[in-house]
Design a protein around this motif. Structure first.
Motif, mmCIF file in Angstrom:
data_model
loop_
_atom_site.group_PDB
_atom_site.id
_atom_site.type_symbol
_atom_site.label_atom_id
_atom_site.label_comp_id
_atom_site.label_asym_id
_atom_site.label_seq_id
_atom_site.Cartn_x
_atom_site.Cartn_y
_atom_site.Cartn_z
ATOM 1 N N ASP A 154 0.428 -0.905 0.008
ATOM 2 C CA ASP A 154 -0.280 0.187 -0.266
ATOM 3 C C ASP A 154 1.008 1.260 -0.114
ATOM 4 N N GLN A 155 1.938 0.919 0.584
ATOM 5 C CA GLN A 155 3.082 2.601 0.516
ATOM 6 C C GLN A 155 3.776 2.311 -0.922
ATOM 7 N N ILE A 156 4.636 0.988 -1.030
ATOM 8 C CA ILE A 156 5.546 0.794 -1.999
ATOM 9 C C ILE A 156 4.772 1.322 -3.378
ATOM 10 N N TYR A 161 -2.590 -0.899 -5.427
ATOM 11 C CA TYR A 161 -3.286 -1.133 -4.160
ATOM 12 C C TYR A 161 -4.732 -0.924 -3.604
ATOM 13 N N ASN A 162 -4.689 0.560 -4.544
ATOM 14 C CA ASN A 162 -5.372 0.750 -4.865
ATOM 15 C C ASN A 162 -7.131 1.140 -5.568
ATOM 16 N N ALA A 163 -5.749 -0.034 -6.441
ATOM 17 C CA ALA A 163 -7.073 -1.008 -7.367
ATOM 18 C C ALA A 163 -7.959 -1.713 -6.861
ATOM 19 N N VAL A 164 -6.893 -2.721 -6.505
ATOM 20 C CA VAL A 164 -7.503 -3.573 -5.235
ATOM 21 C C VAL A 164 -8.787 -3.166 -4.371
ATOM 22 N N LEU A 165 -8.946 -2.082 -3.840
ATOM 23 C CA LEU A 165 -9.556 -1.205 -2.585
ATOM 24 C C LEU A 165 -10.931 -0.759 -3.731
ATOM 25 N N GLY A 166 -10.248 -0.257 -4.895
ATOM 26 C CA GLY A 166 -11.795 -0.300 -6.330
ATOM 27 C C GLY A 166 -12.600 -1.503 -5.909
ATOM 28 N N LEU A 167 -12.332 -2.830 -5.921
ATOM 29 C CA LEU A 167 -13.079 -3.825 -5.901
ATOM 30 C C LEU A 167 -13.259 -4.269 -4.610
ATOM 31 N N GLU A 168 -12.632 -4.073 -3.481
ATOM 32 C CA GLU A 168 -13.160 -4.601 -2.481
ATOM 33 C C GLU A 168 -14.823 -3.404 -2.004
ATOM 34 N N LYS A 169 -14.531 -2.125 -2.571
ATOM 35 C CA LYS A 169 -15.426 -1.485 -2.157
ATOM 36 C C LYS A 169 -16.625 -1.284 -3.208
ATOM 37 N N ILE A 224 -13.100 -13.805 -6.576
ATOM 38 C CA ILE A 224 -12.049 -13.188 -6.718
ATOM 39 C C ILE A 224 -11.220 -12.533 -5.875
ATOM 40 N N THR A 225 -12.283 -10.663 -5.391
ATOM 41 C CA THR A 225 -11.628 -10.618 -4.699
ATOM 42 C C THR A 225 -10.323 -10.491 -3.482
ATOM 43 N N ILE A 226 -11.561 -11.184 -2.717
ATOM 44 C CA ILE A 226 -10.984 -11.841 -1.664
ATOM 45 C C ILE A 226 -9.184 -12.972 -1.689
ATOM 46 N N ASN A 227 -9.749 -13.981 -3.009
ATOM 47 C CA ASN A 227 -8.735 -14.030 -3.574
ATOM 48 C C ASN A 227 -7.515 -13.628 -3.895
ATOM 49 N N VAL A 228 -7.393 -11.867 -4.536
ATOM 50 C CA VAL A 228 -6.553 -11.087 -4.156
ATOM 51 C C VAL A 228 -6.087 -11.071 -3.484
ATOM 52 N N TRP A 229 -6.396 -10.171 -1.704
ATOM 53 C CA TRP A 229 -6.083 -9.775 -0.807
ATOM 54 C C TRP A 229 -5.244 -10.888 -0.206
ATOM 55 N N ASN A 230 -6.022 -12.272 -0.021
ATOM 56 C CA ASN A 230 -5.409 -13.734 0.497
ATOM 57 C C ASN A 230 -3.571 -13.523 -0.066
ATOM 58 N N ARG A 231 -3.881 -13.309 -1.273
ATOM 59 C CA ARG A 231 -2.190 -13.737 -2.140
ATOM 60 C C ARG A 231 -1.528 -12.273 -1.721
ATOM 61 N N ILE A 232 -2.056 -11.326 -1.507
ATOM 62 C CA ILE A 232 -0.818 -10.189 -0.936
ATOM 63 C C ILE A 232 -1.269 -9.975 1.103
#
Length: 144
Positions: A8-10, A15-23, A127-135
């Motif tokens: 999220d910092q680097i 990271y914000n693209a993934v947050l967009g899916l979450e939102k 799909i979204t939670i799988n992205v978060w899990n991988r992060i």
């Protein structure tokens, strides 16, 4: 144990693209229960301790029972889940374990008990939670 890299910092744009899916998922018509069941079950399969910790807490706050949370990894062998939840959990497992592909019968059962829009939202939530899990797993996020 320590976190390896703070994506999220680097790389905030990614990271914000993934947050967009979450939102999108958070604002969808999926019930809170369905969202949390998807998140917990996929996280169990993937072994993401950070996400399991977060989403079991969220599920409890939303009124989920301890019994159902504890039985989630054995949902097929319990009477605790509705027909819709069973279809969602089967789909969650097969999409999470995608190399085995999603069986036609699993998809057809989900399509039978969920309308098209809801089914699309379920798939996007999985799909979204799988992205978060991988992060979480690749960066070694530590549960708090």
């Amino acid at each position: 144990m320590k976190t390896r890299i703070k994506i999220d910092q680097i790389e905030p744009a990614g990271y914000n693209a993934v947050l967009g899916l979450e939102k999108f998922i958070e604002n969808s018509s999926l019930t809170r229960t369905h969202k949390e069941l998807i998140k917990i079950r996929a996280s169990q399969i993937n072994g993401c301790a950070f996400c399991i910790n977060m989403h079991t807490k969220d599920a409890r706050k939303a009124g989920e029972t301890e019994q159902r949370i504890y039985a989630l990894n054995a949902w097929r062998d319990t009477p605790y889940f509705t027909e819709e939840e069973r279809a969602i959990l089967a789909l969650t497992e097969e999409i999470t374990l995608i190399s085995n592909h999603v069986k036609e019968e699993t998809y057809e059962q989900a399509a039978k008990v969920l309308d098209e829009k809801y089914l699309a939202q379920v798939i996007l939530a999985i799909i979204t939670i799988n992205v978060w899990n991988r992060i979480g797993i690749s960066t070694n996020l530590i549960p708090s």
